[in-house]
Scaffold this motif. Structure first.
Motif, PDB file in Angstrom:
ATOM      1  N   PRO A   3     -63.030 -89.334   5.414  1.00 55.25           N
ATOM      2  CA  PRO A   3     -63.207 -88.181   6.301  1.00 55.25           C
ATOM      3  C   PRO A   3     -63.891 -88.546   7.618  1.00 55.25           C
ATOM      4  CG  PRO A   3     -64.570 -87.944   4.339  1.00 55.25           C
ATOM      5  CD  PRO A   3     -63.721 -89.140   4.145  1.00 55.25           C
ATOM      6  N   ASP A   4     -64.630 -89.650   7.648  1.00 56.40           N
ATOM      7  CA  ASP A   4     -65.272 -90.061   8.900  1.00 56.40           C
ATOM      8  C   ASP A   4     -64.233 -90.374   9.976  1.00 56.40           C
ATOM      9  OD1 ASP A   4     -67.766 -89.772   7.788  1.00 56.40           O
ATOM     10  OD2 ASP A   4     -67.941 -91.895   7.240  1.00 56.40           O
ATOM     11  N   PHE A   5     -63.159 -91.045   9.572  1.00 58.30           N
ATOM     12  CA  PHE A   5     -62.088 -91.367  10.520  1.00 58.30           C
ATOM     13  C   PHE A   5     -61.469 -90.094  11.084  1.00 58.30           C
ATOM     14  CE2 PHE A   5     -57.502 -91.917  11.169  1.00 58.30           C
ATOM     15  CZ  PHE A   5     -57.532 -92.803  12.242  1.00 58.30           C
ATOM     16  N   VAL A   6     -61.220 -89.129  10.239  1.00 53.55           N
ATOM     17  CA  VAL A   6     -60.587 -87.884  10.681  1.00 53.55           C
ATOM     18  C   VAL A   6     -61.523 -87.107  11.602  1.00 53.55           C
ATOM     19  CG1 VAL A   6     -59.550 -85.730   9.906  1.00 53.55           C
ATOM     20  CG2 VAL A   6     -59.188 -87.805   8.592  1.00 53.55           C
ATOM     21  N   LEU A  45     -61.824 -78.257  10.346  1.00 54.98           N
ATOM     22  CA  LEU A  45     -61.885 -77.239   9.292  1.00 54.98           C
ATOM     23  C   LEU A  45     -61.161 -77.681   8.028  1.00 54.98           C
ATOM     24  CD1 LEU A  45     -61.331 -73.991  11.383  1.00 54.98           C
ATOM     25  CD2 LEU A  45     -63.392 -74.630  10.139  1.00 54.98           C
ATOM     26  N   VAL A  46     -59.974 -78.224   8.176  1.00 53.80           N
ATOM     27  CA  VAL A  46     -59.192 -78.652   7.012  1.00 53.80           C
ATOM     28  C   VAL A  46     -59.837 -79.863   6.343  1.00 53.80           C
ATOM     29  CG1 VAL A  46     -56.954 -79.605   6.319  1.00 53.80           C
ATOM     30  CG2 VAL A  46     -57.047 -77.654   7.856  1.00 53.80           C
ATOM     31  N   THR A  47     -60.379 -80.775   7.131  1.00 54.48           N
ATOM     32  CA  THR A  47     -61.040 -81.950   6.558  1.00 54.48           C
ATOM     33  C   THR A  47     -62.271 -81.546   5.752  1.00 54.48           C
ATOM     34  OG1 THR A  47     -60.272 -83.334   8.368  1.00 54.48           O
ATOM     35  CG2 THR A  47     -62.123 -84.157   7.094  1.00 54.48           C
ATOM     36  N   MET A  48     -63.082 -80.674   6.309  1.00 52.55           N
ATOM     37  CA  MET A  48     -64.279 -80.239   5.582  1.00 52.55           C
ATOM     38  C   MET A  48     -63.907 -79.424   4.344  1.00 52.55           C
ATOM     39  SD  MET A  48     -67.056 -81.409   6.768  1.00 52.55           S
ATOM     40  CE  MET A  48     -66.290 -82.953   7.104  1.00 52.55           C
ATOM     41  N   SER A  49     -62.827 -78.683   4.434  1.00 52.06           N
ATOM     42  CA  SER A  49     -62.354 -77.954   3.264  1.00 52.06           C
ATOM     43  C   SER A  49     -61.939 -78.915   2.159  1.00 52.06           C
ATOM     44  CB  SER A  49     -61.182 -77.055   3.659  1.00 52.06           C
ATOM     45  OG  SER A  49     -60.637 -76.418   2.542  1.00 52.06           O
ATOM     46  N   GLU A  50     -61.298 -80.000   2.542  1.00 52.10           N
ATOM     47  CA  GLU A  50     -60.868 -80.999   1.561  1.00 52.10           C
ATOM     48  C   GLU A  50     -62.068 -81.736   0.963  1.00 52.10           C
ATOM     49  OE1 GLU A  50     -58.142 -82.957  -0.754  1.00 52.10           O
ATOM     50  OE2 GLU A  50     -57.713 -81.332   0.656  1.00 52.10           O
ATOM     51  N   VAL A  51     -63.057 -82.023   1.785  1.00 47.64           N
ATOM     52  CA  VAL A  51     -64.235 -82.748   1.309  1.00 47.64           C
ATOM     53  C   VAL A  51     -65.022 -81.899   0.315  1.00 47.64           C
ATOM     54  CG1 VAL A  51     -66.506 -83.623   2.033  1.00 47.64           C
ATOM     55  CG2 VAL A  51     -64.454 -84.267   3.296  1.00 47.64           C
ATOM     56  N   HIS A  52     -65.187 -80.618   0.620  1.00 46.17           N
ATOM     57  CA  HIS A  52     -65.990 -79.741  -0.227  1.00 46.17           C
ATOM     58  C   HIS A  52     -65.183 -79.096  -1.361  1.00 46.17           C
ATOM     59  CE1 HIS A  52     -69.525 -80.261   2.166  1.00 46.17           C
ATOM     60  NE2 HIS A  52     -68.860 -79.948   3.259  1.00 46.17           N
ATOM     61  N   GLY A  54     -62.964 -76.642  -1.375  1.00 48.81           N
ATOM     62  CA  GLY A  54     -62.671 -75.209  -1.311  1.00 48.81           C
ATOM     63  C   GLY A  54     -61.487 -74.933  -0.405  1.00 48.81           C
ATOM     64  N   LEU A  55     -61.155 -73.659  -0.318  1.00 43.60           N
ATOM     65  CA  LEU A  55     -60.053 -73.253   0.548  1.00 43.60           C
ATOM     66  C   LEU A  55     -60.528 -72.504   1.787  1.00 43.60           C
ATOM     67  CD1 LEU A  55     -57.422 -72.027  -2.056  1.00 43.60           C
ATOM     68  CD2 LEU A  55     -57.411 -74.143  -0.743  1.00 43.60           C
ATOM     69  N   ASP A  56     -61.834 -72.363   1.951  1.00 40.43           N
ATOM     70  CA  ASP A  56     -62.360 -71.583   3.066  1.00 40.43           C
ATOM     71  C   ASP A  56     -61.958 -72.164   4.416  1.00 40.43           C
ATOM     72  OD1 ASP A  56     -63.536 -69.987   1.191  1.00 40.43           O
ATOM     73  OD2 ASP A  56     -65.525 -70.899   1.370  1.00 40.43           O
ATOM     74  N   GLY A  57     -62.050 -73.475   4.568  1.00 41.40           N
ATOM     75  CA  GLY A  57     -61.697 -74.118   5.830  1.00 41.40           C
ATOM     76  C   GLY A  57     -60.219 -73.990   6.143  1.00 41.40           C
ATOM     77  N   GLN A  58     -59.386 -74.050   5.119  1.00 44.98           N
ATOM     78  CA  GLN A  58     -57.942 -73.923   5.347  1.00 44.98           C
ATOM     79  C   GLN A  58     -57.577 -72.500   5.740  1.00 44.98           C
ATOM     80  OE1 GLN A  58     -56.005 -75.512   1.897  1.00 44.98           O
ATOM     81  NE2 GLN A  58     -56.911 -77.528   2.178  1.00 44.98           N
ATOM     82  N   VAL A  59     -58.256 -71.519   5.158  1.00 50.52           N
ATOM     83  CA  VAL A  59     -58.025 -70.126   5.542  1.00 50.52           C
ATOM     84  C   VAL A  59     -58.482 -69.894   6.975  1.00 50.52           C
ATOM     85  CG1 VAL A  59     -58.694 -67.736   5.053  1.00 50.52           C
ATOM     86  CG2 VAL A  59     -58.117 -69.276   3.178  1.00 50.52           C
ATOM     87  N   ALA A  60     -59.625 -70.467   7.350  1.00 49.56           N
ATOM     88  CA  ALA A  60     -60.115 -70.342   8.720  1.00 49.56           C
ATOM     89  C   ALA A  60     -59.162 -71.017   9.696  1.00 49.56           C
ATOM     90  CB  ALA A  60     -61.515 -70.930   8.842  1.00 49.56           C
ATOM     91  N   ALA A  61     -58.617 -72.172   9.318  1.00 47.85           N
ATOM     92  CA  ALA A  61     -57.658 -72.861  10.181  1.00 47.85           C
ATOM     93  C   ALA A  61     -56.388 -72.030  10.356  1.00 47.85           C
ATOM     94  CB  ALA A  61     -57.310 -74.232   9.596  1.00 47.85           C
TER      95      ALA A  61
END
Length: 99
Positions: A3-6, A45-52, A54-61
């Protein structure tokens, strides 16, 4: 994928978009720079959603993409109207919208 690269990629894309928005005088280029900044935010948003996990970041995106689509419609219509009246898409000619 790390995730650091992204996140670094998103920061670079956001920086390019911010630099282009500040330095360019063409409304279409500035508009594309705003879209680049929104896409960098979506990437975070999608990267942090994948790391944690959850789907919250993907919904926000998804919400950001919907707002960006509405922005495209309104922004391009304003740019087209300015071009029709002034034959230029320079940001400096946008002052004609003031009364």
């Amino acid at each position: 994928m790390n995730p650091d690269f992204v996140l670094w990629l998103a920061a670079i894309l956001f920086g390019i978009g911010a630099f282009g928005l500040i330095t360019r005088r063409n409304a279409l280029v500035a508009f594309m720079c705003v879209e680049l900044m929104l896409n960098a935010a979506n990437l975070v948003l999608v990267t942090m959603s994948e790391v944690h996990g959850g789907l919250d970041g993907q919904v926000a995106a998804l919400f950001v993409m919907v707002v960006a689509a509405a922005e495209v419609v309104v922004g391009l219509s304003i740019i087209v109207m300015v071009y029709r009246s002034r034959r230029s898409v320079s940001v400096d000619t946008a002052s004609l919208l003031k009364r």
